[in-house]
Design an enzyme around this catalytic site. Sequence first.
Site, mmCIF file in Angstrom:
data_model
loop_
_atom_site.group_PDB
_atom_site.id
_atom_site.type_symbol
_atom_site.label_atom_id
_atom_site.label_comp_id
_atom_site.label_asym_id
_atom_site.label_seq_id
_atom_site.Cartn_x
_atom_site.Cartn_y
_atom_site.Cartn_z
ATOM 1 N N GLU A 161 59.223 68.503 -48.727
ATOM 2 C CA GLU A 161 59.411 68.336 -50.172
ATOM 3 C C GLU A 161 59.472 69.666 -50.910
ATOM 4 O O GLU A 161 60.321 69.891 -51.766
ATOM 5 C CB GLU A 161 58.290 67.463 -50.755
ATOM 6 C CG GLU A 161 58.365 65.993 -50.350
ATOM 7 C CD GLU A 161 57.917 65.735 -48.926
ATOM 8 O OE1 GLU A 161 57.270 66.623 -48.327
ATOM 9 O OE2 GLU A 161 58.215 64.648 -48.390
ATOM 10 N N HIS A 219 50.050 55.688 -52.058
ATOM 11 C CA HIS A 219 51.451 55.360 -52.301
ATOM 12 C C HIS A 219 51.672 54.556 -53.576
ATOM 13 O O HIS A 219 52.639 53.800 -53.668
ATOM 14 C CB HIS A 219 52.017 54.564 -51.106
ATOM 15 C CG HIS A 219 52.465 55.430 -49.977
ATOM 16 N ND1 HIS A 219 51.616 56.296 -49.316
ATOM 17 C CD2 HIS A 219 53.673 55.579 -49.375
ATOM 18 C CE1 HIS A 219 52.289 56.918 -48.364
ATOM 19 N NE2 HIS A 219 53.534 56.511 -48.384
#
Lengths: 336, 325
Positions: free
Chosen positions: B60, B129
């Site tokens: 990322e 999440h």
Amino acid sequence: MTATPRLARKAREAEPDIDQLLDFLYQMQLIRRFEERTGEMYTKGKVRGFLHLYTGQEACAVGALATLQPQDKVVTHYRDHGHAIARGMDPNRVMAELFGRQDGVSGGRGGSMHLYDASIGFLGGYAIVAAHLPLAVGLGLAANMKKENFVTLCVFGDGSVGEGEFHEALNLAVLWNTPVVFFCENNLYGMGVSFQESLSTQVTTLAAAYNMPAVSVDGMDVTAVYRETLKAVEHCRAGKGPYFVEAMTYRYRGHSMADPELYRLKDEVEKYRKRDAIDRLKARLMEGGHLDGAGWEAIVERVEKVVEDSIAFADASPNPPIDTLFRYVTKEPGDA
Amino acid sequence: MPEMRMRDALREALREEMLRDETVFLMGEDIGAYGGSYAVTKGLLEEFGEERVKDTPIAESGIVGVGIGAAMAGLRPMVELMTINFSFLALDQIVNSAAKLYHMSNGQINVPMVVRMASGGGSQLAATHSHSLEGLYAHFPGLKVVCPSSPADAKGLLKRAFRDDNTVIFIEHTANYGLKGDVPDDPDFLIEFGQANVLREGSDVTLVGYSGSVHQATRAAVMLQEQEGISAEVIDLRTLRPLDIDTVIRSVQKTNRAVIVEDDWKFGGFAGELSAQIMERAFDWLDAPVARVCGKDVPMPYNRNLEFAALPSEEDVVEAVLAMF
Ligand SMILES: Cc1ncc(C[n+]2csc(CCOP(=O)(O)OP(=O)(O)O)c2C)c(N)n1
Ligand SMILES: [Mg+2]
């Protein structure tokens, strides 16, 4: 105000000629004195914040930057004055930036660690260790996608190798075949931690593991730095992907002005000073009959004038007006 | 106007922008061969090829950094970060590089990049999440933060994001991807940033939300009208940076009450910022303290009942409104 990248005039030869060596000597001396005087300006309170001096490492900046063409890009770490000057950034405006003044290259908004001059492709000093490595890959990607033939020189310290971004960037650079020269200035320490204590292998072994050419060079020999970096730049320019150069060097001063240097002995500093890049090039040119005492004096005087002028320029430059505080937060249509 | 789901509207925006501007390209984890984890980029690899639709390694920080570098060199990258939960790994690049280069370089370098990410809980994905971090990104000067609530807004705002000269954090609530709505097919359809949308007019209380929480607010407004005879105005902020506070203030001056609805945690969140701004500008108009209906201050549990209890619901909004009268 547009600066001109240095040494843009002639094609790069594998071996620098005498004129170029004399210019290397001048530039290294310029950076040396600029840094010494900057240290004094810090003591006087003219320069504030974090200040990381580059003395000892001059051969890296001068040798590596001399291999670039005007269209090439440079991103580097926070120890960036040497690279800026070697790229041709106006020393007056560098000093003004260190003073935090309006005429500084970053308008007094960046300071020592964040020098920018987009007009010469100098896209910044980066103060977050290893953060600019992925940016360099992005610049390389853009060169490929836009079919522009620029190479990006990405300079960083040995401390970067422990960061995830180092690994992410090297991997991406090879995967996407980007024209990036990764130039690691291994000055043996990341602040006070020796690189042997922070790396489980050798820097070049690590780089080579990502499947790119990786060489280690004497970073206190400007000709050697130039020679190896030139190979790297030509490799990139030929579309062969990234290349890694590790330059073994040493910083004479502490990590920053706040460093009490408890982690190393004075003897060690003395040992490296005996291998000083400026002394060695000067001796070589004198032995070859290309420089005499008067010639050296002329270089010294020229340098003194440039450095003293930069201090005078910085001192005369005003502080950025308070009413410009909110400038350059976001870029909107119609902004200057 | 064709009707489509939000994910399709987003894809249309990407397609149109790629056709309009050849400097636009896409990078991200599984956006190509896989078609995007939420199928937003499905088919774009086939249409535009590998150079403009790049599958990346799972890195990322690296890929956002590459996006920044590419933007500095004149391209207009869109980086998809799969979900907002993984954006923590790219936070340094977003905050320290993308948001600050323009300022630190004294206006010499800007970073026109769009970073897209899915956000929100409600799918029993548990604590790692289920984040809603719109307010976190809105905290940083230099960024623009966009969070659409409908297919049409998603398209108009995403297309607008590619015309911005700054980094735009574009956050899509996973619960909105399947929403259907009419979407203009005019390639020049853009929605300006900083223009809140009054979704429903009302006179008794102002409900403010964005992205997912707009829908709880709207359902609550219907319940209030039908069950209590209370007329609620619903405002969708659309963008948190820039923030259209004027529309909120005008509404509060009319209704004299405000409830902010947000999925994110209450403590230190965006609702607190909004509440303070309402207090600063409309204190004399308020008949009750500004109320915040937010996510509960716990890491999101997996169990369905617990997760439901941790998220704001329309019933919570109704309750907060009733407490004001
Ligand atoms: C991500 C991050 N962590 C820590 C620091 C604090 N820090 C600044 S310089 C430095 C040492 C870096 O050493 P190296 O990369 O070898 O460069 P050198 O200073 O030796 O030139 C550290 C730890 C930082 N700036 N960024
Ligand atoms: Mg070091």
